[in-house]
Design a protein around this motif. Structure first.
Motif, PDB file in Angstrom:
ATOM      1  N   PRO A  13       0.829  -1.214   0.000  1.00  0.00           N
ATOM      2  CA  PRO A  13       0.000   0.000   0.000  1.00  0.00           C
ATOM      3  C   PRO A  13       0.861   1.261   0.000  1.00  0.00           C
ATOM      4  O   PRO A  13       1.847   1.344   0.740  1.00  0.00           O
ATOM      5  CB  PRO A  13      -0.802  -0.115   1.301  1.00  0.00           C
ATOM      6  CG  PRO A  13      -0.785  -1.578   1.638  1.00  0.00           C
ATOM      7  CD  PRO A  13       0.538  -2.080   1.169  1.00  0.00           C
ATOM      8  N   LEU A  14       0.500   2.215  -0.833  1.00  0.00           N
ATOM      9  CA  LEU A  14       1.163   3.512  -0.869  1.00  0.00           C
ATOM     10  C   LEU A  14       0.247   4.504  -1.572  1.00  0.00           C
ATOM     11  O   LEU A  14      -0.739   4.114  -2.203  1.00  0.00           O
ATOM     12  CB  LEU A  14       2.520   3.435  -1.549  1.00  0.00           C
ATOM     13  CG  LEU A  14       2.627   3.352  -3.087  1.00  0.00           C
ATOM     14  CD1 LEU A  14       4.086   3.503  -3.495  1.00  0.00           C
ATOM     15  CD2 LEU A  14       2.062   2.078  -3.612  1.00  0.00           C
ATOM     16  N   SER A  15       0.561   5.776  -1.473  1.00  0.00           N
ATOM     17  CA  SER A  15      -0.289   6.784  -2.104  1.00  0.00           C
ATOM     18  C   SER A  15      -0.144   6.714  -3.614  1.00  0.00           C
ATOM     19  O   SER A  15       0.886   6.280  -4.147  1.00  0.00           O
ATOM     20  CB  SER A  15       0.078   8.177  -1.601  1.00  0.00           C
ATOM     21  OG  SER A  15       1.351   8.552  -2.085  1.00  0.00           O
ATOM     22  N   LEU A  16      -1.188   7.170  -4.311  1.00  0.00           N
ATOM     23  CA  LEU A  16      -1.139   7.224  -5.771  1.00  0.00           C
ATOM     24  C   LEU A  16       0.016   8.111  -6.219  1.00  0.00           C
ATOM     25  O   LEU A  16       0.711   7.799  -7.188  1.00  0.00           O
ATOM     26  CB  LEU A  16      -2.465   7.750  -6.312  1.00  0.00           C
ATOM     27  CG  LEU A  16      -2.544   7.970  -7.823  1.00  0.00           C
ATOM     28  CD1 LEU A  16      -2.293   6.669  -8.585  1.00  0.00           C
ATOM     29  CD2 LEU A  16      -3.915   8.542  -8.201  1.00  0.00           C
ATOM     30  N   ALA A  17       0.259   9.200  -5.492  1.00  0.00           N
ATOM     31  CA  ALA A  17       1.348  10.109  -5.833  1.00  0.00           C
ATOM     32  C   ALA A  17       2.687   9.390  -5.795  1.00  0.00           C
ATOM     33  O   ALA A  17       3.521   9.535  -6.697  1.00  0.00           O
ATOM     34  CB  ALA A  17       1.359  11.308  -4.890  1.00  0.00           C
ATOM     35  N   LEU A  19       3.195   6.123  -5.975  1.00  0.00           N
ATOM     36  CA  LEU A  19       3.208   5.085  -6.998  1.00  0.00           C
ATOM     37  C   LEU A  19       3.659   5.668  -8.333  1.00  0.00           C
ATOM     38  O   LEU A  19       4.538   5.116  -9.005  1.00  0.00           O
ATOM     39  CB  LEU A  19       1.827   4.456  -7.141  1.00  0.00           C
ATOM     40  CG  LEU A  19       1.721   3.393  -8.244  1.00  0.00           C
ATOM     41  CD1 LEU A  19       2.256   2.054  -7.747  1.00  0.00           C
ATOM     42  CD2 LEU A  19       0.291   3.230  -8.732  1.00  0.00           C
ATOM     43  N   LEU A  20       3.057   6.794  -8.708  1.00  0.00           N
ATOM     44  CA  LEU A  20       3.385   7.406  -9.996  1.00  0.00           C
ATOM     45  C   LEU A  20       4.824   7.928 -10.034  1.00  0.00           C
ATOM     46  O   LEU A  20       5.535   7.736 -11.024  1.00  0.00           O
ATOM     47  CB  LEU A  20       2.414   8.542 -10.301  1.00  0.00           C
ATOM     48  CG  LEU A  20       0.948   8.152 -10.530  1.00  0.00           C
ATOM     49  CD1 LEU A  20       0.091   9.394 -10.701  1.00  0.00           C
ATOM     50  CD2 LEU A  20       0.800   7.236 -11.730  1.00  0.00           C
ATOM     51  N   GLU A  21       5.253   8.551  -8.939  1.00  0.00           N
ATOM     52  CA  GLU A  21       6.569   9.178  -8.932  1.00  0.00           C
ATOM     53  C   GLU A  21       7.699   8.172  -8.692  1.00  0.00           C
ATOM     54  O   GLU A  21       8.661   8.102  -9.468  1.00  0.00           O
ATOM     55  CB  GLU A  21       6.634  10.258  -7.847  1.00  0.00           C
ATOM     56  CG  GLU A  21       8.006  10.907  -7.745  1.00  0.00           C
ATOM     57  CD  GLU A  21       8.099  11.925  -6.617  1.00  0.00           C
ATOM     58  OE1 GLU A  21       9.193  12.496  -6.432  1.00  0.00           O
ATOM     59  OE2 GLU A  21       7.087  12.149  -5.914  1.00  0.00           O
ATOM     60  N   LYS A  22       7.596   7.397  -7.625  1.00  0.00           N
ATOM     61  CA  LYS A  22       8.726   6.586  -7.180  1.00  0.00           C
ATOM     62  C   LYS A  22       8.745   5.189  -7.794  1.00  0.00           C
ATOM     63  O   LYS A  22       9.818   4.630  -8.028  1.00  0.00           O
ATOM     64  CB  LYS A  22       8.713   6.498  -5.653  1.00  0.00           C
ATOM     65  CG  LYS A  22       8.858   7.851  -4.979  1.00  0.00           C
ATOM     66  CD  LYS A  22       8.729   7.738  -3.470  1.00  0.00           C
ATOM     67  CE  LYS A  22       8.831   9.114  -2.810  1.00  0.00           C
ATOM     68  NZ  LYS A  22       8.667   9.037  -1.341  1.00  0.00           N
ATOM     69  N   GLN A  23       7.569   4.626  -8.028  1.00  0.00           N
ATOM     70  CA  GLN A  23       7.523   3.259  -8.542  1.00  0.00           C
ATOM     71  C   GLN A  23       7.416   3.225 -10.064  1.00  0.00           C
ATOM     72  O   GLN A  23       8.091   2.426 -10.720  1.00  0.00           O
ATOM     73  CB  GLN A  23       6.359   2.499  -7.906  1.00  0.00           C
ATOM     74  CG  GLN A  23       6.337   1.015  -8.230  1.00  0.00           C
ATOM     75  CD  GLN A  23       5.368   0.253  -7.348  1.00  0.00           C
ATOM     76  OE1 GLN A  23       5.329   0.433  -6.131  1.00  0.00           O
ATOM     77  NE2 GLN A  23       4.541  -0.596  -7.958  1.00  0.00           N
ATOM     78  N   TRP A  24       6.571   4.082 -10.626  1.00  0.00           N
ATOM     79  CA  TRP A  24       6.381   4.078 -12.071  1.00  0.00           C
ATOM     80  C   TRP A  24       7.214   5.125 -12.803  1.00  0.00           C
ATOM     81  O   TRP A  24       7.209   5.161 -14.039  1.00  0.00           O
ATOM     82  CB  TRP A  24       4.896   4.273 -12.404  1.00  0.00           C
ATOM     83  CG  TRP A  24       4.051   3.064 -12.098  1.00  0.00           C
ATOM     84  CD1 TRP A  24       4.455   1.886 -11.529  1.00  0.00           C
ATOM     85  CD2 TRP A  24       2.663   2.911 -12.373  1.00  0.00           C
ATOM     86  NE1 TRP A  24       3.401   1.019 -11.412  1.00  0.00           N
ATOM     87  CE2 TRP A  24       2.275   1.620 -11.925  1.00  0.00           C
ATOM     88  CE3 TRP A  24       1.684   3.740 -12.927  1.00  0.00           C
ATOM     89  CZ2 TRP A  24       0.979   1.137 -12.039  1.00  0.00           C
ATOM     90  CZ3 TRP A  24       0.388   3.274 -13.040  1.00  0.00           C
ATOM     91  CH2 TRP A  24       0.036   1.980 -12.593  1.00  0.00           C
ATOM     92  N   GLU A  48      -7.843  10.769  -6.090  1.00  0.00           N
ATOM     93  CA  GLU A  48      -7.024  11.845  -5.555  1.00  0.00           C
ATOM     94  C   GLU A  48      -5.595  11.321  -5.367  1.00  0.00           C
ATOM     95  O   GLU A  48      -5.391  10.142  -5.082  1.00  0.00           O
ATOM     96  CB  GLU A  48      -7.586  12.339  -4.221  1.00  0.00           C
ATOM     97  CG  GLU A  48      -8.995  12.894  -4.300  1.00  0.00           C
ATOM     98  CD  GLU A  48      -9.096  14.160  -5.144  1.00  0.00           C
ATOM     99  OE1 GLU A  48      -8.060  14.846  -5.301  1.00  0.00           O
ATOM    100  OE2 GLU A  48     -10.199  14.463  -5.641  1.00  0.00           O
ATOM    101  N   PHE A  49      -4.627  12.193  -5.481  1.00  0.00           N
ATOM    102  CA  PHE A  49      -3.243  11.743  -5.434  1.00  0.00           C
ATOM    103  C   PHE A  49      -2.819  11.280  -4.038  1.00  0.00           C
ATOM    104  O   PHE A  49      -1.839  10.540  -3.909  1.00  0.00           O
ATOM    105  CB  PHE A  49      -2.307  12.831  -5.969  1.00  0.00           C
ATOM    106  CG  PHE A  49      -2.086  12.728  -7.457  1.00  0.00           C
ATOM    107  CD1 PHE A  49      -3.150  12.502  -8.323  1.00  0.00           C
ATOM    108  CD2 PHE A  49      -0.827  12.859  -7.996  1.00  0.00           C
ATOM    109  CE1 PHE A  49      -2.957  12.395  -9.695  1.00  0.00           C
ATOM    110  CE2 PHE A  49      -0.618  12.758  -9.367  1.00  0.00           C
ATOM    111  CZ  PHE A  49      -1.675  12.526 -10.223  1.00  0.00           C
TER     112      PHE A  49
END
Length: 284
Positions: A13-17, A19-24, A48-49
């Motif tokens: 679990p992590l924030s969408l923000a 996920l987009l920045e650090k993982q993807w 929401e991010f």
């Protein structure tokens, strides 16, 4: 274009923000546009991010045409493309010997990327280069089909998580397995070539597995730990065993360079499925 991805069972679990920045590895500008346009959905609802996402969630990312820069390509011949693996995010093709991977100049035609652009056009996808093969080399070649997956595939390559195994037919007898660690640099006298450069060269590691050998020639597999330009060709020539048919580092004694990217394996960046591809029939 809409890209829908179900987060794998291993997703923490992590924030969408995050996920987009650090993982993807989505660029800052694109993340800003996604947030302002509300172009991210989680399980079908606008997200929401700060929202927490987790394993099993389905994410939809909506990218506009102008979100990423793309160099237009002349469309080639789709019929020339031999697909070894394909899904909605990436494609692995069997590159023929004698054709360039991609254009070097705007408007250039006749490369594999031109043909692949024609093949992908009906699905509104585009090819993005992840790695390259020399013009004379055949075999497995990986492309991204969208800009979302491109940095993830590039990271796998950089972190040596894409396994690549080549077949080569070389001059002379190699009777045992070995590892070559000679540094490789540019040839100051010929811009097409690379040389062994112990002081100023880049670290290069090639593992050699012997398949068969005679006093005149050897059939070997080469496994790349690094991906320097002409790495296998330079390393083998430095040992006194140039690849047969190599016009740069040996002699043109065969109709083609006898080097083939035979196998590739990687973990899919989104699904974490292990993908294993073989480009048959190869050199033998």
């Amino acid at each position: 274009m809409n890209y829908t991805i179900q987060l794998p069972a291993s997703q923490k679990p992590l924030s969408l923000a995050d996920l987009l920045e650090k993982q993807w590895l989505v660029p800052r500008k694109v993340r800003h546009l996604l947030r302002m346009r509300k172009n991210c959905l989680v399980n079908g609802a606008i997200a929401e991010f700060h929202q927490i996402v987790q394993a099993g969630d389905t994410l939809t990312v909506i990218l506009e045409e102008t979100d990423y820069n793309y160099q237009p390509l002349q469309l080639g011949q789709a019929k020339n493309v031999k697909v070894l693996y394909e899904d909605s995010h990436l494609i692995v093709v069997d590159k023929p010997a004698g054709i360039k991977t991609h254009p070097n100049e705007p408007g250039e035609k006749g490369t594999l990327m031109n043909d692949l652009a024609a093949y992908l056009a009906p699905s509104q996808s585009r090819p993005y280069v992840v790695h390259r093969l020399d013009q004379e080399t055949s075999g497995t070649l990986l492309f991204a089909k969208n800009p979302l997956v491109l940095p993830l595939l590039s990271r796998l390559l950089e972190e040596k998580q894409i396994y690549r195994r080549y077949q080569a037919l070389v001059k002379g007898e190699i009777s045992r397995d070995l590892t070559i660690t000679k540094k490789i640099g540019r040839d100051r006298h010929d811009r097409r070539k690379r040389v062994i450069d112990p002081r100023g060269g880049q670290i290069a590691v090639t593992h050699v597995e012997v398949f068969s050998h005679t006093p005149k020639e050897s059939r070997i597999f080469c496994i790349l730990e690094t991906g320097r330009t002409h790495q296998i060709r330079v390393h083998l020539a430095a040992l006194g065993h140039p690849i047969i048919g190599d016009p740069l580092y040996g002699k043109q004694t065969a109709p083609r360079l006898m080097l083939h990217a035979y196998q590739m394996s990687l973990k899919h960046p989104f699904t974490e499925e292990t993908i294993e591809i073989t480009a048959n029939p190869g050199l033998w």
